[in-house]
Every structure is written in structure tokens, then in C-alpha cells.
Design a protein around this motif. Structure first.
Motif, PDB file in Angstrom:
ATOM      1  N   ASP A  52       0.847  -1.191   0.000  1.00 15.46           N
ATOM      2  CA  ASP A  52       0.000   0.000   0.000  1.00 15.46           C
ATOM      3  C   ASP A  52       0.885   1.244   0.000  1.00 15.46           C
ATOM      4  O   ASP A  52       2.112   1.152  -0.079  1.00 15.46           O
ATOM      5  N   ALA A  53       0.271   2.408   0.088  1.00 18.96           N
ATOM      6  CA  ALA A  53       1.006   3.677   0.016  1.00 18.96           C
ATOM      7  C   ALA A  53       2.031   3.833   1.146  1.00 18.96           C
ATOM      8  O   ALA A  53       3.020   4.548   1.004  1.00 18.96           O
ATOM      9  N   ASP A  54       1.797   3.167   2.277  1.00 14.03           N
ATOM     10  CA  ASP A  54       2.712   3.261   3.416  1.00 14.03           C
ATOM     11  C   ASP A  54       3.814   2.202   3.382  1.00 14.03           C
ATOM     12  O   ASP A  54       4.639   2.125   4.291  1.00 14.03           O
ATOM     13  N   GLY A  55       3.816   1.365   2.347  1.00 11.08           N
ATOM     14  CA  GLY A  55       4.843   0.331   2.238  1.00 11.08           C
ATOM     15  C   GLY A  55       4.494  -0.976   2.913  1.00 11.08           C
ATOM     16  O   GLY A  55       5.322  -1.882   2.980  1.00 11.08           O
ATOM     17  N   ASN A  56       3.276  -1.081   3.447  1.00 11.33           N
ATOM     18  CA  ASN A  56       2.850  -2.324   4.077  1.00 11.33           C
ATOM     19  C   ASN A  56       2.458  -3.341   3.003  1.00 11.33           C
ATOM     20  O   ASN A  56       1.749  -3.009   2.057  1.00 11.33           O
ATOM     21  N   ILE A  57       2.894  -4.562   3.176  1.00  9.01           N
ATOM     22  CA  ILE A  57       2.579  -5.597   2.193  1.00  9.01           C
ATOM     23  C   ILE A  57       1.097  -5.962   2.288  1.00  9.01           C
ATOM     24  O   ILE A  57       0.600  -6.316   3.353  1.00  9.01           O
ATOM     25  N   GLU A  58       0.392  -5.818   1.167  1.00 11.53           N
ATOM     26  CA  GLU A  58      -1.024  -6.171   1.110  1.00 11.53           C
ATOM     27  C   GLU A  58      -1.234  -7.605   0.652  1.00 11.53           C
ATOM     28  O   GLU A  58      -2.089  -8.304   1.151  1.00 11.53           O
ATOM     29  N   LYS A  59      -0.454  -8.024  -0.347  1.00 11.17           N
ATOM     30  CA  LYS A  59      -0.558  -9.403  -0.821  1.00 11.17           C
ATOM     31  C   LYS A  59       0.740  -9.784  -1.513  1.00 11.17           C
ATOM     32  O   LYS A  59       1.502  -8.930  -1.956  1.00 11.17           O
ATOM     33  N   ILE A  60       0.961 -11.077  -1.568  1.00  9.78           N
ATOM     34  CA  ILE A  60       2.142 -11.626  -2.223  1.00  9.78           C
ATOM     35  C   ILE A  60       1.680 -12.660  -3.239  1.00  9.78           C
ATOM     36  O   ILE A  60       0.800 -13.475  -2.961  1.00  9.78           O
ATOM     37  N   ARG A  61       2.271 -12.612  -4.431  1.00 13.64           N
ATOM     38  CA  ARG A  61       1.991 -13.601  -5.468  1.00 13.64           C
ATOM     39  C   ARG A  61       3.307 -14.256  -5.878  1.00 13.64           C
ATOM     40  O   ARG A  61       4.354 -13.603  -5.927  1.00 13.64           O
ATOM     41  N   VAL A  62       3.243 -15.536  -6.145  1.00 13.60           N
ATOM     42  CA  VAL A  62       4.376 -16.280  -6.670  1.00 13.60           C
ATOM     43  C   VAL A  62       4.081 -16.546  -8.141  1.00 13.60           C
ATOM     44  O   VAL A  62       3.054 -17.132  -8.476  1.00 13.60           O
ATOM     45  N   LEU A  63       4.972 -16.063  -9.022  1.00 15.98           N
ATOM     46  CA  LEU A  63       4.774 -16.214 -10.463  1.00 15.98           C
ATOM     47  C   LEU A  63       5.701 -17.287 -11.012  1.00 15.98           C
ATOM     48  O   LEU A  63       6.850 -17.404 -10.569  1.00 15.98           O
ATOM     49  N   TYR A  64       5.174 -18.061 -11.965  1.00 11.01           N
ATOM     50  CA  TYR A  64       6.004 -19.034 -12.675  1.00 11.01           C
ATOM     51  C   TYR A  64       5.431 -19.242 -14.063  1.00 11.01           C
ATOM     52  O   TYR A  64       4.246 -19.048 -14.302  1.00 11.01           O
ATOM     53  N   ALA A  65       6.283 -19.619 -14.986  1.00 13.77           N
ATOM     54  CA  ALA A  65       5.866 -19.922 -16.352  1.00 13.77           C
ATOM     55  C   ALA A  65       5.857 -21.433 -16.526  1.00 13.77           C
ATOM     56  O   ALA A  65       6.604 -22.150 -15.871  1.00 13.77           O
ATOM     57  N   SER A  66       4.983 -21.911 -17.415  1.00 13.46           N
ATOM     58  CA  SER A  66       4.917 -23.349 -17.645  1.00 13.46           C
ATOM     59  C   SER A  66       4.683 -23.642 -19.122  1.00 13.46           C
ATOM     60  O   SER A  66       4.353 -22.752 -19.904  1.00 13.46           O
ATOM     61  N   ASN A  67       4.840 -24.893 -19.479  1.00 10.65           N
ATOM     62  CA  ASN A  67       4.728 -25.298 -20.873  1.00 10.65           C
ATOM     63  C   ASN A  67       3.294 -25.372 -21.380  1.00 10.65           C
ATOM     64  O   ASN A  67       3.058 -25.878 -22.466  1.00 10.65           O
ATOM     65  N   ASP A  68       2.342 -24.886 -20.623  1.00 10.55           N
ATOM     66  CA  ASP A  68       0.982 -24.761 -21.158  1.00 10.55           C
ATOM     67  C   ASP A  68       0.795 -23.399 -21.828  1.00 10.55           C
ATOM     68  O   ASP A  68      -0.286 -23.065 -22.283  1.00 10.55           O
ATOM     69  N   GLY A  69       1.861 -22.609 -21.901  1.00 12.24           N
ATOM     70  CA  GLY A  69       1.809 -21.315 -22.566  1.00 12.24           C
ATOM     71  C   GLY A  69       1.337 -20.187 -21.677  1.00 12.24           C
ATOM     72  O   GLY A  69       0.979 -19.123 -22.161  1.00 12.24           O
ATOM     73  N   MET A  70       1.331 -20.404 -20.374  1.00 10.65           N
ATOM     74  CA  MET A  70       0.789 -19.404 -19.456  1.00 10.65           C
ATOM     75  C   MET A  70       1.809 -18.969 -18.418  1.00 10.65           C
ATOM     76  O   MET A  70       2.679 -19.734 -18.023  1.00 10.65           O
ATOM     77  N   LEU A  71       1.637 -17.737 -17.978  1.00 10.22           N
ATOM     78  CA  LEU A  71       2.321 -17.219 -16.810  1.00 10.22           C
ATOM     79  C   LEU A  71       1.309 -17.302 -15.677  1.00 10.22           C
ATOM     80  O   LEU A  71       0.222 -16.716 -15.761  1.00 10.22           O
ATOM     81  N   HIS A  72       1.628 -18.053 -14.643  1.00  7.81           N
ATOM     82  CA  HIS A  72       0.697 -18.291 -13.536  1.00  7.81           C
ATOM     83  C   HIS A  72       1.078 -17.447 -12.322  1.00  7.81           C
ATOM     84  O   HIS A  72       2.261 -17.254 -12.037  1.00  7.81           O
TER      85      HIS A  72
END
Length: 115
Positions: A52-72
Motif C-alpha cells: 500500500d502507500a505506506d509500504g505495508n505488504i497487502e498481498k504476495i503472489r508467486v509467479l512461474y511460467a509453464s509449458n501450457d503457454g501461461m504465466l501463472h
């Protein structure tokens, strides 16, 4: 994306989209597939922190790519997929997932940024 023939079976665009979403269109049981992501061969996870604007973490996502053609993107708190992105140039290849052979598409490591 019209239709895609895999072996002797032709799948409609709707069937391919349903398969990507987890439906088992190759089986008449009506059950969803238990694993709906493609092979992860060379991709390493990238962590993205949304703050958020104060630097507090609101959410975390883990991203990875796979051979189905998608970025998850996966929620860090429960491991469920938050979203998946399919680049335009991969749309015509989605029907290949219904075949018996592996395809190589999104196989790199995403670069993460904190927002």
C-alpha cells in the motif's frame, strides 16, 4: 481459434478453453482434472509483493511460467492460482495441450517487481 484436430479427434474452441480452465474434455466423466498447469521445466518462481502507500505488504503472489503457454500467479497464503496470463502468440497453441506430446512455450523465469 476455431477448432483443433488432435489425432483423430477435433476439439472446438469452447472445449479447448474449458480444458485450459480444468475440465477433462477427453473423458465423459465430467470430472475436472486434478492438475491444470503445464510442465515446469526451467522456470524458477518469482515473488511479487504488492504494497500500500505506506509500504505495508497487502498481498504476495508467486509467479512461474509453464509449458501450457501461461504465466501463472499463485496466492502465497493458500497456494491457489490467482490468475494466469496467456500471451497472444500462445493462443493458437492451446489445443496442443490436448495431445500426447509436450510442447515448449513459456519456459523461462519471470522477473518479479514489487508494487
Amino acid at each position: 481459434m476455431g477448432t483443433k484436430t488432435v489425432g483423430s479427434i477435433t476439439y472446438s474452441a469452447e472445449q479447448i478453453i474449458n480444458y485450459v480452465r480444468g475440465a477433462d474434455v477427453q473423458n465423459s466423466s465430467g470430472n475436472n482434472r486434478t492438475v491444470i498447469t503445464g510442465d515446469i521445466l526451467h522456470s524458477e518462481p518469482a515473488v511479487v509483493r504488492y504494497t500500500d502507500a505506506d509500504g505495508n505488504i497487502e498481498k504476495i503472489r508467486v509467479l512461474y511460467a509453464s509449458n501450457d503457454g501461461m504465466l501463472h500467479a499463485v496466492n502465497d497464503d493458500n497456494g491457489k492460482e490467482a490468475w494466469a496470463f496467456i500471451p497472444n502468440d500462445q493462443l493458437s497453441r492451446l489445443g496442443l495441450m490436448l495431445g500426447d506430446r509436450d510442447t515448449s512455450s513459456m519456459d523461462g523465469t519471470p522477473e518479479g517487481l514489487d508494487f
